[in-house]
Design a protein around this motif. Structure first.
Motif, mmCIF file in Angstrom:
data_model
loop_
_atom_site.group_PDB
_atom_site.id
_atom_site.type_symbol
_atom_site.label_atom_id
_atom_site.label_comp_id
_atom_site.label_asym_id
_atom_site.label_seq_id
_atom_site.Cartn_x
_atom_site.Cartn_y
_atom_site.Cartn_z
ATOM 1 N N GLU A 166 -8.410 8.146 2.611
ATOM 2 C CA GLU A 166 -8.673 6.747 2.959
ATOM 3 C C GLU A 166 -9.795 6.176 2.095
ATOM 4 N N THR A 167 -10.791 7.012 1.775
ATOM 5 C CA THR A 167 -11.895 6.535 0.935
ATOM 6 C C THR A 167 -11.521 6.511 -0.540
ATOM 7 N N GLU A 168 -10.480 7.260 -0.902
ATOM 8 C CA GLU A 168 -10.067 7.356 -2.306
ATOM 9 C C GLU A 168 -8.721 6.675 -2.559
ATOM 10 N N ILE A 169 -8.303 5.841 -1.631
ATOM 11 C CA ILE A 169 -6.962 5.270 -1.729
ATOM 12 C C ILE A 169 -6.798 4.428 -2.987
ATOM 13 N N ASP A 170 -7.878 3.831 -3.474
ATOM 14 C CA ASP A 170 -7.774 2.989 -4.665
ATOM 15 C C ASP A 170 -7.428 3.778 -5.920
ATOM 16 N N SER A 171 -7.655 5.079 -5.896
ATOM 17 C CA SER A 171 -7.316 5.897 -7.060
ATOM 18 C C SER A 171 -5.925 6.500 -6.956
ATOM 19 N N VAL A 172 -5.338 6.468 -5.768
ATOM 20 C CA VAL A 172 -4.026 7.084 -5.545
ATOM 21 C C VAL A 172 -2.935 6.033 -5.321
ATOM 22 N N ALA A 173 -3.241 5.048 -4.494
ATOM 23 C CA ALA A 173 -2.226 4.032 -4.159
ATOM 24 C C ALA A 173 -2.910 2.702 -3.867
ATOM 25 N N PRO A 174 -3.543 2.083 -4.865
ATOM 26 C CA PRO A 174 -4.303 0.853 -4.615
ATOM 27 C C PRO A 174 -3.460 -0.321 -4.145
ATOM 28 N N ASP A 175 -2.208 -0.361 -4.547
ATOM 29 C CA ASP A 175 -1.350 -1.498 -4.206
ATOM 30 C C ASP A 175 -0.338 -1.170 -3.106
ATOM 31 N N PHE A 176 -0.470 0.029 -2.503
ATOM 32 C CA PHE A 176 0.551 0.471 -1.553
ATOM 33 C C PHE A 176 0.627 -0.430 -0.326
ATOM 34 N N SER A 177 -0.508 -0.706 0.296
ATOM 35 C CA SER A 177 -0.496 -1.497 1.538
ATOM 36 C C SER A 177 0.063 -2.888 1.306
ATOM 37 N N ASP A 178 -0.452 -3.578 0.297
ATOM 38 C CA ASP A 178 0.039 -4.927 0.011
ATOM 39 C C ASP A 178 1.509 -4.904 -0.390
ATOM 40 N N GLY A 179 1.892 -3.891 -1.173
ATOM 41 C CA GLY A 179 3.279 -3.795 -1.625
ATOM 42 C C GLY A 179 4.245 -3.574 -0.484
ATOM 43 N N ILE A 180 3.915 -2.648 0.415
ATOM 44 C CA ILE A 180 4.794 -2.366 1.553
ATOM 45 C C ILE A 180 4.901 -3.577 2.470
ATOM 46 N N ARG A 181 3.788 -4.236 2.691
ATOM 47 C CA ARG A 181 3.831 -5.438 3.546
ATOM 48 C C ARG A 181 4.726 -6.506 2.925
ATOM 49 N N ALA A 182 4.623 -6.682 1.613
ATOM 50 C CA ALA A 182 5.451 -7.684 0.934
ATOM 51 C C ALA A 182 6.922 -7.297 0.968
ATOM 52 N N LEU A 183 7.223 -6.005 0.828
ATOM 53 C CA LEU A 183 8.610 -5.549 0.906
ATOM 54 C C LEU A 183 9.175 -5.780 2.308
ATOM 55 N N ALA A 184 8.386 -5.477 3.329
ATOM 56 C CA ALA A 184 8.841 -5.676 4.712
ATOM 57 C C ALA A 184 9.059 -7.156 5.004
ATOM 58 N N ALA A 185 8.122 -7.994 4.564
ATOM 59 C CA ALA A 185 8.255 -9.434 4.801
ATOM 60 C C ALA A 185 9.456 -9.998 4.060
ATOM 61 N N ALA A 192 10.256 1.303 -6.478
ATOM 62 C CA ALA A 192 9.043 0.618 -6.032
ATOM 63 C C ALA A 192 8.009 1.611 -5.521
ATOM 64 N N LEU A 193 8.437 2.584 -4.715
ATOM 65 C CA LEU A 193 7.508 3.576 -4.181
ATOM 66 C C LEU A 193 6.921 4.439 -5.289
ATOM 67 N N ASP A 194 7.724 4.727 -6.302
ATOM 68 C CA ASP A 194 7.229 5.514 -7.431
ATOM 69 C C ASP A 194 6.080 4.806 -8.141
ATOM 70 N N GLU A 195 6.160 3.470 -8.182
ATOM 71 C CA GLU A 195 5.095 2.693 -8.814
ATOM 72 C C GLU A 195 3.895 2.496 -7.883
ATOM 73 N N LEU A 196 4.140 2.453 -6.584
ATOM 74 C CA LEU A 196 3.071 2.162 -5.631
ATOM 75 C C LEU A 196 2.231 3.380 -5.277
ATOM 76 N N VAL A 197 2.760 4.586 -5.496
ATOM 77 C CA VAL A 197 2.041 5.817 -5.149
ATOM 78 C C VAL A 197 1.948 6.718 -6.381
ATOM 79 N N ASP A 198 0.735 7.136 -6.725
ATOM 80 C CA ASP A 198 0.509 8.075 -7.828
ATOM 81 C C ASP A 198 0.563 9.488 -7.252
ATOM 82 N N CYS A 199 1.761 10.078 -7.279
ATOM 83 C CA CYS A 199 1.935 11.398 -6.661
ATOM 84 C C CYS A 199 1.189 12.493 -7.415
ATOM 85 N N ASP A 200 0.977 12.330 -8.696
ATOM 86 C CA ASP A 200 0.194 13.320 -9.440
ATOM 87 C C ASP A 200 -1.232 13.376 -8.906
#
Length: 326
Positions: free
Chosen positions: A107-126, A224-232
Motif C-alpha cells: 500500500e505504501t509502495e503502490i506508486d511503484s507497482v500500480a500507480p494508475d490501477f485504482s483510477d484505471g479500474i474505476r474508469a473501466l467499471a464506470a 489493460a491489466l497488463d499495463e495497469l500492474v507491473d507484475c515484475d
C-alpha cells in the motif's frame, strides 16, 4: 419605321406578353410538407436508455469495483489475486505473510507497482456500466404502399464507436410491423419485438469504446491489466518480503492472476446471452415531405414507448428516440 426599330418593337411585345419571370412554371401542384404516403425505405438513427441491467452485467460492474472499494485496496486485492495463482504448496506459506506483511507494505509502495490501477479500474467499471445502460442503434424501416413494414436493427454504437452486425458475423434483429400516416403527418409504428445479443454487444463495446479510452494501446481487459500492474515489480516485492520463493514464481502468479481476472470477466459476460434480451416497443413520429411530391422523405421526433426485458424482469424504455431519412 426603320427595321431596327421594328425588331425592337416586336421583341418588346413578346416580352410583355410572355410568362412573368416571377411565375414558377414548374411548381408542384401540392407544396405541402405533410406527406400523403409513408412508403419507402428509411435509415433510422436511434438512442436507447436501458433500465434493465442483466444480473451478470450488474455483477461484473461490482467485480471491477471490488478492486478498489476497501481501505486496504488495491494492495490487498492484488495480493489476493497473486496468492490465488500460486501452486497449492506455496499458498499456505504465502497467504498469511501476504495479508499481514506484503499488503500493508505494498500500500505504501503502490506508486511503484500500480500507480494508475485504482483510477484505471474505476474508469473501466464506470465505462462498462454506462454502455450497459446507453446505446445508439443503426436501423432501417422499409414501408410498403399498403403500410406493411419491416423494422431492422443492423448495428449499435457506443460513444461513437460503430458495431455493424454483419461485419461481426451476427444476424440483424428483424421484426414485421405496420405503419400508418394520418392527415396531419403523424406517423404510428405498431408494436415490434426484437431480440439482441446483449452480452456480445457489451463485450464489443467494452473492448472498443471503453478500454482504449482508459488504457492507451489496450484493446481488451487483459491488455489493460497488463499495463495497469507491473507484475515484475510486484514479484520482486513479494519475493523480498516473504523471504522464500523466486521472483519469477511471484511474477508469473501475478500475471496469471490478472489473466484469470480478465478471463472470468469475459466468461461471465458471455453468460448474459443464455437468456434473451428483448425490446418491445411502439413508435410515434412526424413524417415530412421535403419536395411537395406527397411522399415521405424524412422522419422527425420519433419516440419508442415500451419495455426492455431480460430473464423475466422488465422495465420501461426511457429516452428511446429516433429519426429517419429516405
Amino acid at each position: 419605321m426603320k427595321p431596327s426599330f421594328v425588331l425592337l418593337f416586336i421583341a418588346f411585345v413578346f416580352a410583355a406578353c410572355g410568362p412573368s419571370a416571377a411565375t414558377p412554371i414548374d411548381a408542384p401542384p401540392d407544396a405541402s410538407t405533410i406527406p400523403k404516403s409513408p412508403a419507402g425505405t428509411f435509415t433510422l438513427a436511434g438512442t436507447l436508455d436501458l433500465q434493465v441491467l442483466p444480473p451478470p452485467a450488474d455483477a461484473l460492474v461490482a467485480e471491477l469495483t471490488d478492486a478498489t472499494d476497501s481501505p486496504d485496496d488495491p494492495a490487498q486485492f492484488l495480493c489476493d489475486r497473486l496468492v490465488a495463482e500460486l501452486p497449492a504448496s506455496w499458498q499456505s506459506i504465502a497467504a498469511g505473510v501476504a495479508e499481514a506483511v506484503v499488503a500493508p507494505y505494498l500500500e505504501t509502495e503502490i506508486d511503484s507497482v500500480a500507480p494508475d490501477f485504482s483510477d484505471g479500474i474505476r474508469a473501466l467499471a464506470a465505462g462498462f456500466g454506462n454502455l450497459a445502460h446507453h446505446v445508439q442503434t443503426a436501423e432501417s424501416l422499409a414501408v410498403e404502399p399498403g403500410g406493411y413494414a419491416t423494422r431492422t436493427i443492423t448495428g449499435v454504437a457506443y460513444s461513437g464507436v460503430q458495431i455493424d452486425f454483419a461485419s461481426e458475423g451476427m444476424s440483424d434483429a428483424i421484426a414485421s410491423t405496420t405503419v400508418a400516416l394520418d392527415a396531419s403527418g403523424a406517423l404510428a409504428i405498431a408494436t415490434t419485438s426484437l431480440e439482441l445479443p446483449y452480452g456480445r454487444l457489451l463485450r464489443l463495446g467494452f473492448d472498443r469504446a471503453v478500454v482504449p479510452n482508459v488504457v492507451f494501446g489496450a484493446n481488451d481487459l487483459a491488455g489493460a491489466l497488463d499495463e495497469l500492474v507491473d507484475c515484475d515489480s510486484l514479484g520482486e516485492l513479494f519475493a523480498a518480503k516473504i523471504g522464500v520463493g523466486s521472483v519469477s514464481l511471484y511474477t508469473d502468479a501475478c500475471e496469471a492472476g490478472m489473466t484469470a481476472l480478465a478471463t472470468d470477466f469475459y466468461d461471465r459476460l458471455a453468460t448474459i446471452d443464455t437468456s434473451p434480451f428483448e425490446l418491445v416497443a411502439t413508435g410515434t413520429a412526424i413524417g415530412v415531405d421535403l419536395d411537395g411530391d406527397g411522399v415521405m422523405d424524412r422522419i422527425d421526433d420519433g419516440v419508442w414507448v415500451g419495455t426492455s426485458s431480460y430473464a423475466g424482469a422488465s422495465a420501461p424504455l426511457i429516452g428511446a428516440t429516433f429519426t429517419g431519412t429516405r
